[in-house]
Design a protein around this motif. Structure first.
Motif, mmCIF file in Angstrom:
data_model
loop_
_atom_site.group_PDB
_atom_site.id
_atom_site.type_symbol
_atom_site.label_atom_id
_atom_site.label_comp_id
_atom_site.label_asym_id
_atom_site.label_seq_id
_atom_site.Cartn_x
_atom_site.Cartn_y
_atom_site.Cartn_z
ATOM 1 N N GLU A 1 0.873 -1.035 -0.084
ATOM 2 C CA GLU A 1 0.013 0.176 0.111
ATOM 3 C C GLU A 1 0.972 1.228 0.041
ATOM 4 O O GLU A 1 0.614 2.208 -0.661
ATOM 5 C CB GLU A 1 -1.032 -0.053 1.270
ATOM 6 C CG GLU A 1 -1.943 -1.051 1.201
ATOM 7 C CD GLU A 1 -2.887 -1.150 2.574
ATOM 8 O OE1 GLU A 1 -2.399 -0.635 3.437
ATOM 9 O OE2 GLU A 1 -3.629 -1.811 2.328
ATOM 10 N N GLU B 1 2.472 1.862 -3.546
ATOM 11 C CA GLU B 1 1.525 2.479 -4.566
ATOM 12 C C GLU B 1 1.471 3.908 -4.119
ATOM 13 O O GLU B 1 0.841 4.524 -5.336
ATOM 14 C CB GLU B 1 0.209 1.748 -4.220
ATOM 15 C CG GLU B 1 0.290 0.265 -4.751
ATOM 16 C CD GLU B 1 -1.094 -0.454 -4.463
ATOM 17 O OE1 GLU B 1 -1.892 0.081 -3.721
ATOM 18 O OE2 GLU B 1 -1.018 -1.619 -4.878
ATOM 19 N N LYS B 2 1.537 4.498 -3.149
ATOM 20 C CA LYS B 2 1.545 5.872 -2.806
ATOM 21 C C LYS B 2 2.468 6.697 -3.345
ATOM 22 O O LYS B 2 2.603 7.948 -3.273
ATOM 23 C CB LYS B 2 1.205 6.077 -1.461
ATOM 24 C CG LYS B 2 -0.104 5.630 -1.067
ATOM 25 C CD LYS B 2 -0.625 5.768 0.555
ATOM 26 C CE LYS B 2 -2.220 4.968 0.829
ATOM 27 N NZ LYS B 2 -2.028 5.388 2.119
ATOM 28 N N GLU C 1 5.573 8.481 -5.149
ATOM 29 C CA GLU C 1 5.609 9.170 -6.481
ATOM 30 C C GLU C 1 6.908 9.760 -6.783
ATOM 31 O O GLU C 1 7.758 10.232 -5.636
ATOM 32 C CB GLU C 1 4.468 10.303 -6.444
ATOM 33 C CG GLU C 1 3.013 9.861 -6.351
ATOM 34 C CD GLU C 1 1.933 11.010 -6.302
ATOM 35 O OE1 GLU C 1 0.946 10.771 -7.015
ATOM 36 O OE2 GLU C 1 2.260 12.178 -5.958
ATOM 37 N N PRO D 1 3.621 8.387 -10.712
ATOM 38 C CA PRO D 1 3.771 7.070 -9.937
ATOM 39 C C PRO D 1 5.318 6.690 -10.129
ATOM 40 O O PRO D 1 5.908 6.508 -11.442
ATOM 41 C CB PRO D 1 2.766 6.133 -10.431
ATOM 42 C CG PRO D 1 1.705 6.934 -11.219
ATOM 43 C CD PRO D 1 2.356 8.199 -11.639
#
Length: 79
Positions: free
Chosen positions: A54, A57-58, A60, A75
């Motif tokens: 998780e 995925e965040k 950047e 991303p």
């Protein structure tokens, strides 16, 4: 997965996982308790993996223009 594990933060789960591993490594735990600890450790490990996924995925990356000035984010690749 146990409800109490689902409610743990990554840091709480990893700390408990370290305790479980320490107890199993000590060799002073009866067989039945070892099985219970191993099962809990597997659940804690799975929870930590979900939390890490998780977080990844965040993540950047900052994008830059030709002059090296920030233009935004995208991303991260390979996550």
């Amino acid at each position: 997965m146990a409800d109490d594990i689902r409610e743990m933060s990554f840091e709480q789960a990893i700390a408990e996982l370290e305790q479980v591993v320490g107890q199993l490594d000590s060799g002073d735990v009866p067989l039945e308790r070892s099985i219970d600890l191993y099962d809990r450790g597997a659940k804690l490990k799975a929870h930590c993996e979900v939390k890490l996924r998780e977080a990844e995925e965040k993540v950047e990356q900052i994008t830059l223009d030709a002059k090296g000035q920030p233009t935004g984010t995208r991303p991260a690749e390979g996550m």
